[in-house]
Design an enzyme around this catalytic site. Structure first.
Site, PDB file in Angstrom:
ATOM      1  N   ASP A  75      -2.361   0.562   7.455  1.00 17.75           N
ATOM      2  CA  ASP A  75      -1.657   0.304   6.173  1.00 17.75           C
ATOM      3  C   ASP A  75      -1.234  -1.118   5.809  1.00 17.75           C
ATOM      4  OD1 ASP A  75      -1.290   3.412   5.802  1.00 17.75           O
ATOM      5  OD2 ASP A  75      -0.751   2.921   7.699  1.00 17.75           O
ATOM      6  N   GLU A 132      -1.470  -1.257  -4.948  1.00 11.25           N
ATOM      7  CA  GLU A 132      -2.634  -0.648  -5.469  1.00 11.25           C
ATOM      8  C   GLU A 132      -2.298   0.146  -6.558  1.00 11.25           C
ATOM      9  OE1 GLU A 132      -4.891   1.027  -1.977  1.00 11.25           O
ATOM     10  OE2 GLU A 132      -4.651   2.974  -3.199  1.00 11.25           O
ATOM     11  N   ASP A 144       0.666  -1.205   0.108  1.00 13.15           N
ATOM     12  CA  ASP A 144       0.099  -0.017  -0.007  1.00 13.15           C
ATOM     13  C   ASP A 144       0.989   1.455  -0.185  1.00 13.15           C
ATOM     14  OD1 ASP A 144      -2.126   1.618   0.375  1.00 13.15           O
ATOM     15  OD2 ASP A 144      -2.476   1.540   2.506  1.00 13.15           O
TER      16      ASP A 144
END
Lengths: 167, 167
Positions: free
Chosen positions: B141, B69, B9
């Site tokens: 996270d 991502e 992330d």
């Protein structure tokens, strides 16, 4: 004072670079070029190519400072993202080599090199030919990179003069 | 089939990571964490820290693939630029290590892990605790990173089943 400056016009498909040397107030051209990546490759491999080619340039030509176009906030978020990614690997290579990093807006560079902030690409190229007659720059990306290096040289010279006057 | 997946992330201030291993259809937790950089440092040094810490994780834990991502086009160009820069050094580290790179949208990941595309952060964390009971993930996270890895594991398992059926 002898200062070797790497100017960098970042881009994912084409990254212009140019190195000049300032000895006192005299500028001389060292080298310039354009690093290109293949749009058919993935983003990871393209960033790796840019990073490694630029690291080679830094290792071979040993600049003291890097002058890079400031990350202006683009109207187009997708273009901002691409530019940011190319800029990031350049900053990474510069930080790893321990270079001083200076950032300038395109308008500051044009004002410094051509005299007006909204000069066209042709005016920048013409002024580069005038200031660095030995350079023989055909590419607009490399000319922009050399213009960044010249802007940084001017600022460094001005700073040195101010420091000398205050000393 | 044994597949070790690094989920990531990305972020400039905080980069969450998590590694899982898929053996057949069984998932197990290997490790996770958050890489942070100091906002008082320059951008170059921050990107260097992220790149080198992530390279250490990759070298030590030897994932085969990275699930990151997708660079969604942010409404805010300045946020897009920051995210793009953090993403770039992660992709660079992954490309250098020769990892397969897979990209997923946040909604795809939530749909895959929680079952709905617009799940909240708490729902993702709860599902991570359920799927990887040994993980003990406190950070959102790192939970997002593990969710990305799980989404990639599911897709890889589905692909393997399709290939087996067609073979």
């Amino acid at each position: 004072m002898r200062l070797r400056i790497l100017g960098l016009d970042p881009g994912l498909a084409r990254m212009g670079w140019g190195i000049i040397e300032m000895t006192g107030t005299r500028l001389s051209h060292i080298a310039h070029g354009v690093l290109t990546t293949d749009a058919k490759s993935g983003l990871g491999p393209r960033l790796l190519v840019l990073h490694d080619l630029l690291s080679d340039v830094i290792q071979r030509l040993e600049p003291h400072s890097i002058a890079i176009e400031q990350a202006f906030v683009h109207k187009d978020p997708s273009a901002a993202l691409k530019l940011g990614q190319a800029r990031a690997v350049a900053l990474l290579a510069a930080a790893r080599a321990g270079l001083e990093i200076a950032e300038y807006t395109p308008n500051h560079v044009k004002k410094c090199v051509v005299g007006v902030g909204h000069a066209g690409k042709e005016q920048v190229q013409a002024m580069i030919r005038h200031l660095l007659p030995m350079a023989c720059v055909e590419s607009a990306d490399a000319a922009d990179a050399l213009a960044l290096a010249i802007a940084h040289a001017h600022l460094s010279a001005t700073r040195a003069r101010i420091e000398a006057a205050l000393a």
